[in-house]
Motif scaffolding. Structure first.
Motif, PDB file in Angstrom:
ATOM      1  N   GLN A 138      -0.057  14.400  68.392  1.00 42.13           N
ATOM      2  CA  GLN A 138       0.303  15.600  69.150  1.00 42.13           C
ATOM      3  C   GLN A 138      -0.189  15.471  70.595  1.00 42.13           C
ATOM      4  O   GLN A 138      -1.256  14.933  70.840  1.00 42.13           O
ATOM      5  N   PRO A 139       0.581  16.003  71.556  1.00 36.41           N
ATOM      6  CA  PRO A 139       0.109  15.965  72.948  1.00 36.41           C
ATOM      7  C   PRO A 139      -1.065  16.923  73.136  1.00 36.41           C
ATOM      8  O   PRO A 139      -1.256  17.860  72.368  1.00 36.41           O
ATOM      9  N   LEU A 140      -1.833  16.672  74.170  1.00 33.27           N
ATOM     10  CA  LEU A 140      -2.975  17.519  74.472  1.00 33.27           C
ATOM     11  C   LEU A 140      -2.504  18.906  74.897  1.00 33.27           C
ATOM     12  O   LEU A 140      -1.456  19.055  75.523  1.00 33.27           O
ATOM     13  N   ASP A 141      -3.285  19.929  74.562  1.00 29.71           N
ATOM     14  CA  ASP A 141      -2.925  21.289  74.932  1.00 29.71           C
ATOM     15  C   ASP A 141      -3.051  21.502  76.438  1.00 29.71           C
ATOM     16  O   ASP A 141      -2.224  22.164  77.048  1.00 29.71           O
ATOM     17  N   GLU A 142      -4.092  20.969  77.021  1.00 28.05           N
ATOM     18  CA  GLU A 142      -4.324  21.163  78.441  1.00 28.05           C
ATOM     19  C   GLU A 142      -3.846  19.942  79.212  1.00 28.05           C
ATOM     20  O   GLU A 142      -4.208  18.820  78.907  1.00 28.05           O
ATOM     21  N   ALA A 143      -3.024  20.193  80.210  1.00 27.91           N
ATOM     22  CA  ALA A 143      -2.548  19.097  81.053  1.00 27.91           C
ATOM     23  C   ALA A 143      -3.479  18.948  82.255  1.00 27.91           C
ATOM     24  O   ALA A 143      -4.063  19.914  82.730  1.00 27.91           O
ATOM     25  N   LEU A 144      -3.616  17.733  82.721  1.00 29.06           N
ATOM     26  CA  LEU A 144      -4.430  17.485  83.907  1.00 29.06           C
ATOM     27  C   LEU A 144      -3.680  17.984  85.135  1.00 29.06           C
ATOM     28  O   LEU A 144      -2.447  17.996  85.159  1.00 29.06           O
ATOM     29  N   SER A 163      -1.895  17.998  88.764  1.00 30.74           N
ATOM     30  CA  SER A 163      -1.017  16.956  89.310  1.00 30.74           C
ATOM     31  C   SER A 163      -1.752  16.043  90.286  1.00 30.74           C
ATOM     32  O   SER A 163      -1.394  14.876  90.423  1.00 30.74           O
TER      33      SER A 163
END
Length: 139
Positions: A49-55, A57
């Motif tokens: 699963q992808p991470l919930d929090e995106a870094l 930009s």
């Protein structure tokens, strides 16, 4: 994700179970009754699963700026400490020269000691000179 399997028999069974759970989850095979296999499949599912929090930009530029700031601060401190040490050594050398001035005069009167000092000082001074490219390219 290829890793070398462990050599212990119990560890090998555990490794095989983890690999089977990963393969079953990847291929979408039916769930089995083995509880350990189900736990490993849950871990494999969570890892896919992808991470919930995106870094942000500009995360990379923020990290680069922080590293650069830290490096500059560290280098500035090292420079100040180096100058302080050099000052202390220069004062100590001056004190020794004043204290033993007769001995220094005796050393300077000996041409072999002067030549030895030049042999040590000249390479150090030449190393500080800017490099000159003496070869010319044909033009």
């Amino acid at each position: 994700m290829k890793h070398e399997p462990p050599s212990d028999n119990a560890m090998e069974r555990e490794w095989a179970l983890q690999e089977r759970a990963l393969r079953d989850e990847r291929l979408g095979l039916d769930a089995r009754d083995d509880a350990r296999l189900q736990r490993y499949r849950a871990v494999a599912r969570a890892l896919r699963q992808p991470l919930d929090e995106a870094l942000p930009s500009d995360f990379a530029s923020q990290v680069a700026k922080e590293v650069e700031r830290h490096t500059i601060d560290t280098m500035r401190l090292e420079l100040y400490l180096s100058w302080a040490l050099l000052s202390v050594l220069a004062v100590a050398l001056l004190g020794l020269v004043v204290r033993y001035s007769r001995l220094v005069q005796a050393w300077l009167s000996n041409p072999w000691l002067v030549a030895l000092a030049v042999c040590f000082a000249l390479p150090a001074l030449l190393g500080k000179l800017p490099a000159v490219n003496r070869r010319r390219r044909p033009g």
